[in-house]
Design a protein around this motif. Structure first.
Motif, PDB file in Angstrom:
ATOM      1  N   ALA A 103     114.040 -65.229  20.437  1.00  0.00           N
ATOM      2  CA  ALA A 103     112.732 -65.211  19.923  1.00  0.00           C
ATOM      3  C   ALA A 103     112.102 -64.461  21.010  1.00  0.00           C
ATOM      4  O   ALA A 103     112.073 -64.589  22.104  1.00  0.00           O
TER       5      ALA A 103
ATOM      6  N   ILE B 186     106.859 -71.379  17.101  1.00  0.00           N
ATOM      7  CA  ILE B 186     106.598 -70.384  16.077  1.00  0.00           C
ATOM      8  C   ILE B 186     106.605 -70.802  14.698  1.00  0.00           C
ATOM      9  O   ILE B 186     105.597 -70.533  13.967  1.00  0.00           O
TER      10      ILE B 186
ATOM     11  N   LYS C 143     102.994 -70.580  12.601  1.00  0.00           N
ATOM     12  CA  LYS C 143     103.012 -69.850  11.470  1.00  0.00           C
ATOM     13  C   LYS C 143     103.015 -70.464  10.174  1.00  0.00           C
ATOM     14  O   LYS C 143     102.171 -70.014   9.244  1.00  0.00           O
TER      15      LYS C 143
ATOM     16  N   ASP D  32     107.112 -62.513  18.074  1.00  0.00           N
ATOM     17  CA  ASP D  32     107.464 -63.342  16.686  1.00  0.00           C
ATOM     18  C   ASP D  32     106.349 -64.233  16.463  1.00  0.00           C
ATOM     19  O   ASP D  32     106.189 -64.831  15.361  1.00  0.00           O
TER      20      ASP D  32
END
Length: 179
Positions: A25, A79, A83, A29
């Protein structure tokens, strides 16, 4: 005997079938793309069922920002969590690009960072609710991914309404040590 590249190709196919990422990653990202209109981004956050917007104020030569982007914002669990709950954007505090703030104020990313949010040192991480109101602010890098995740949970769970992040962090550390 199979050639090394055939073995590599087989290994990559197995990883792909297992749903594992084929590359590490990157900080990109973590961040969402923006056209510089935070009013539009707020509407998108509402439409997508997010809890708010996360802004990462940074500058190019900041070693602390760089460390955060290379060690913390690349962690898959970080992440995934951010997200799930937020739209995430990076703001260059020295940038000349046009930025429209949540309330419609228009200026450069530099002028809005300095004048409106009083960002002087970086990184500064700010969370905003779905009305565009700031809910939490953290200046400086977090030490670990766990501390960064704790900051996210502090906002997601609404704890920012009851106490400061420092107090929350101490209470969680004390609770964990007592167990």
């Amino acid at each position: 005997m199979k050639k090394w590249w055939q073995k590599l190709a087989q290994s990559l196919m197995v990883l792909a079938m297992l749903g594992l990422p084929l590359q590490a990653a990157q900080a990109s990202d973590f961040f969402d793309e923006t056209f510089g209109n935070l009013q539009d981004e707020l509407a998108t956050a509402k439409e997508n069922g997010k809890q708010g917007v996360f802004l990462f104020f940074e500058m190019e030569e900041c070693p602390f920002c760089d460390r955060m982007k290379k060690t913390i914002l690349v962690q898959p669990e970080v992440i995934k969590y951010f997200k799930e709950h937020f739209l995430t954007y990076q703001i260059d505090i020295e940038g000349a690009s046009t930025l429209i703030d949540f309330d419609g104020t228009e200026g450069t990313s530099q002028s809005i960072s300095e004048k409106k949010y009083r960002v002087r040192a970086t990184p500064v991480m700010m969370f905003f609710d779905l009305e565009g109101n700031p809910t939490a602010r953290y200046t400086g890098p977090t030490k670990t991914a766990d501390e960064f995740m704790l900051l996210g949970k502090f906002v997601v769970e609404g704890i920012y309404k009851e106490m400061s992040f420092t107090k929350y962090k101490r209470s969680v550390t004390t609770d964990t040590a007592a167990q």
